[in-house]
Write an enzyme that holds these catalytic residues in place. Structure first.
Site, PDB file in Angstrom:
ATOM      1  CE  LYS A  59     -13.656 -22.645  19.175  1.00 40.06           C
ATOM      2  NZ  LYS A  59     -13.445 -23.875  19.972  1.00 40.06           N
ATOM      3  CG  ASP A 106     -14.621 -20.882  24.855  1.00 36.57           C
ATOM      4  OD1 ASP A 106     -15.530 -20.356  25.534  1.00 36.57           O
ATOM      5  OD2 ASP A 106     -13.428 -20.847  25.205  1.00 36.57           O
TER       6      ASP A 106
END
Length: 228
Positions: free
Chosen positions: A123, A141
């Site tokens: 991420k 996310d």
């Protein structure tokens, strides 16, 4: 409507609503390592709180060398409000040392190199290559995972890596980085985790779980549009 068509429509609509979507973490563009640090701090913490904490953190430590030579307990004292401060402080010092020792004082520009840094996962790596280097990125996310699942862009997936791989197949990757930033704003404004505002949602007609979602046929099977 296929998944790819639904994705393109979601990208188009959210672009109209949030034309200037950018990362909500505050950092100095001339010091891209600050974004790496801020993203590490954002795990299990709000971006708003991280921005408050990093104001003092970046004022005290003004270079990679400062962070690399910092005392663990001093970093911990500043970042404690972000939670998990011992591990985060250890990772911050470690990643800054690695950037100095292994990458000549630069933030790596590939996902593969970034995830080799302490505390950096895909991420964060996607965010960095997208926001700092302008490369293709898909930042999975919690907002991205939740909303893309509701839209039917991913089906039953909650693992960030699997979601990323599925979205890379259907998104225009020149738009995907900004789209993920827009999902954060949309997830805060409308498509919230516990009380989504489905009746006023600008994506209600292409959502697969809201009031306008295709209804299941008798026998529990959903119609073709739901799984397309």
């Amino acid at each position: 409507m296929t998944k790819k068509e639904r994705a393109a429509e979601a990208v188009r609509r959210l672009k109209d609503i949030y034309p200037d979507a950018v990362c909500s973490l505050t950092y100095n563009g001339d010091k891209p390592y600050e974004l790496v640090i801020s993203t590490r701090l954002s795990a299990q913490c709000t971006d708003a709180r991280v921005n408050i904490v990093t104001k003092d953190l970046f004022a005290k430590y003004r270079s990679l060398e400062d962070f690399a030579n910092a005392k663990l307990e001093d970093i911990e004292a500043i970042i404690k409000p972000c939670g998990f401060y011992h591990m985060k402080a250890k990772d911050i010092i470690g990643m800054c040392r690695d950037m100095l020792d292994r990458f000549n004082g630069r933030v790596p520009d590939t996902i593969e190199a970034l995830v080799s840094l302490p505390g950096v996962g895909r991420k964060t790596a996607n965010l960095i290559v997208g926001d700092i280097y302008g490369k293709d990125s898909v930042v999975t996310d919690t907002h991205c995972i939740r909303i893309c699942g509701r839209l039917g862009l991913t089906t039953g997936l909650t693992d960030p890596f699997k979601v990323e791989m599925e979205l890379r197949k259907i998104l225009d990757l020149t738009e995907s980085g900004a789209f993920c930033h827009r999902l954060v704003l949309f997830g805060r404004d409308t498509c919230t985790a516990r009380a989504p505002k489905c009746e006023t949602c600008p994506l209600h007609d292409i959502c697969q779980v809201g009031p306008s979602a295709p209804k299941a046929k008798k026998g529990g099977k959903r119609n073709a549009a739901a799984g397309s």
